[in-house]
Design an enzyme around this catalytic site. Structure first.
Site, mmCIF file in Angstrom:
data_model
loop_
_atom_site.group_PDB
_atom_site.id
_atom_site.type_symbol
_atom_site.label_atom_id
_atom_site.label_comp_id
_atom_site.label_asym_id
_atom_site.label_seq_id
_atom_site.Cartn_x
_atom_site.Cartn_y
_atom_site.Cartn_z
ATOM 1 N N ARG A 142 37.244 44.612 38.818
ATOM 2 C CA ARG A 142 38.497 44.510 39.561
ATOM 3 C C ARG A 142 38.245 44.952 40.994
ATOM 4 N NH1 ARG A 142 39.964 41.677 36.079
ATOM 5 N NH2 ARG A 142 41.775 41.850 34.711
ATOM 6 N N GLU A 174 43.014 40.460 46.611
ATOM 7 C CA GLU A 174 42.816 39.088 46.162
ATOM 8 C C GLU A 174 44.084 38.317 46.427
ATOM 9 O OE1 GLU A 174 41.445 38.503 42.110
ATOM 10 O OE2 GLU A 174 39.826 39.916 42.448
ATOM 11 N N HIS A 206 36.991 35.190 41.708
ATOM 12 C CA HIS A 206 37.412 35.709 40.396
ATOM 13 C C HIS A 206 37.323 34.628 39.308
ATOM 14 C CE1 HIS A 206 40.042 39.044 38.442
ATOM 15 N NE2 HIS A 206 39.252 38.473 37.546
HETATM 16 C C1 DGY Z 1 39.860 39.334 32.658
HETATM 17 O O1 DGY Z 1 39.855 38.796 31.559
HETATM 18 O O2 DGY Z 1 40.246 40.491 32.815
HETATM 19 C C2 DGY Z 1 39.386 38.527 33.816
HETATM 20 O O3 DGY Z 1 39.311 39.250 34.968
HETATM 21 C C3 DGY Z 1 40.243 37.301 33.999
HETATM 22 O O4 DGY Z 1 39.757 36.285 33.237
#
Ligand code: DGY
Length: 328
Positions: free
Chosen positions: A240, A269, A288
Site C-alpha cells: 500500500r 493514488e 497498482h
Molecule cells: C489487494 O488485493 O489488496 C490488492 O491491492 C488489490 O488487488
C-alpha cells in the site's frame, strides 16, 4: 432463502456475478468504469443486503450507519484498509476477503519491479520512445546485479513468501525479514532469518514491502528509515502506498541515499503524470496491478461470490476477516 440483494460496486470478472445469480441473489452492478463517489455509493448501497466491493470503495462508519440492511461485506482484494472492520464487527456484519489466490501474481509484480529497477528497464524503454538510442555506450545506464544479494522482506506473509521464493530460486538471494511473528515455513524452506527493523534497513540490498497498512505501518518508510538503508539499495513497495512517505522517498533518491525504487502502489493514488519519480533513471512505477492477471482476478471473483453464498447458505464464510461475528 428469500432473495437477497447484492450490490457489486465495480465491473469485475463476470464469473462472480454469474455465481451469485445462479445461487438466487438479486444483483445490482455499477456499470461505469469509474468508482462511485461516496454519496453515490451510499445511495446505491441502501436497500441492499450485501456489498461486493474493492479497495476503491470506502466502507466507513457513515455508510454502514446509513445502510442498516447490510448483512455482509465481501471485499474483492486481500487488503481491506478501505473498510471500517471495527465498526462492521460492532454491527455484527461479517467481512469476507480474497487472500492466497493473488499471492503469486502480486509477487511476480514485486519481482518484476526489482529486476526492472536493477537494470533501469522502464527508463531505457522511455528513452527509445524519446528517440535517444544512438550508439552502444560501454559506461552508460549501468544496472546492478542481484545474484547472492540480500533480500529484506517487510511483512513475510503469503505474498512476501512468494517473493522470497522467486528471489531465492532466481538469484540465490539471502532472505532476511521483519514480521510481528516469525514465519517458520520461510525459515525452514528458504533459510530466511528474522531480524529487527533496524537490521532489515541496514542489511537489505533489496527491501520489499509486503505488510498490511495499519496504524503501525502507515508512513514507516520515511526519511528516518531511508537514511538507514544502504546507498546501493532498491526499495520495492507492492503493498500500500501509504506505507511509504513519497516526499521522503523522492528525496532519498535525489540525494542518492538509496539506489532505486520499484512501486506498484503510490502515495497518493493515482500518481499524477508530473510526479518526479516517473522520469528518474532508477525508478519503475506501475498503476497498482499486483493481482491483475485473468486467472487471479477470476479466482478472486469466485471467492468474493462464494463468501456471500456461504454466508447465506450455512453461515460459513470461507475467507473472513472478523470470524468472531459468526460465533453464537
Ligand atoms: C489487494 O488485493 O489488496 C490488492 O491491492 C488489490 O488487488
Amino acid at each position: 432463502m428469500t432473495s437477497k440483494k447484492i450490490l457489486i460496486t465495480r465491473l469485475f470478472p463476470e464469473i462472480g456475478a454469474k455465481l451469485l445469480k445462479k445461487a438466487g441473489f438479486e444483483i445490482t452492478q455499477w456499470q461505469e468504469d469509474r468508482p462511485m463517489t461516496q454519496s453515490e455509493l451510499i445511495e446505491q448501497a441502501k436497500g441492499h443486503h450485501g456489498i461486493l466491493c474493492t479497495l476503491t470503495e470506502k466502507i466507513d462508519s457513515e455508510l454502514l450507519s446509513s445502510c442498516p440492511n447490510i448483512e455482509i461485506i465481501s471485499q474483492f482484494a486481500v487488503g481491506y484498509d478501505n473498510i471500517d472492520v471495527k465498526k462492521a464487527t460492532q454491527l455484527g456484519i461479517p467481512v469476507g476477503y480474497t487472500p492466497d489466490v493473488l499471492s503469486a501474481a502480486t509477487a511476480d509484480i514485486a519481482f518484476g519491479l526489482m529486476v526492472a529497477t536493477s537494470r533501469k528497464m522502464f527508463y531505457l524503454h522511455k528513452s527509445i520512445i524519446e528517440d535517444k538510442w544512438d550508439y552502444f555506450k560501454p559506461n552508460a545506464n549501468l544496472g546492478i546485479e542481484l545474484h547472492n544479494k540480500t533480500l529484506g522482506i517487510f511483512g513475510l506473509g503469503r505474498i512476501g513468501f512468494e517473493m522470497a521464493k522467486l528471489c531465492k530460486g532466481a538469484y540465490n538471494m539471502n532472505v532476511i525479514y521483519n514480521n510481528r511473528t516469525p514465519n517458520k515455513k520461510a525459515e525452514q524452506e528458504l533459510g530466511a532469518n528474522w531480524v529487527d527493523f533496524e537490521t532489515l534497513l541496514a542489511q537489505s540490498d533489496v527491501l520489499s514491502v509486503h505488510c498490511a497498512l495499519t496504524p503501525a505501518t502507515n508512513g514507516i518508510f520515511n526519511k528516518k528509515a531511508f537514511d538507514k538503508m544502504k546507498l546501493s539499495s532498491i526499495f520495492i513497495n507492492t503493498a500500500r502506498g501509504l506505507i511509504h512517505n513519497e516526499t521522503d522517498l523522492i528525496e532519498a533518491l535525489n540525494s542518492q541515499q538509496i539506489w532505486g525504487v520499484g512501486l506498484d502502489v503510490t502515495n497518493p493514488e493515482p500518481m499524477k503524470a508530473n510526479n518526479p519519480l516517473l522520469v528518474m533513471e532508477n525508478v519503475s512505477v506501475l498503476p497498482h496491478v499486483g493481482s491483475g492477471t485473468v486467472e487471479t482476478r477470476d479466482k478472486m471473483a469466485i471467492i468474493a461470490a462464494n463468501n456471500i453464498i456461504g454466508f447465506y447458505k450455512n453461515k460459513q464464510i470461507p475467507h473472513i476477516i472478523n470470524p468472531e461475528v459468526l460465533q453464537d
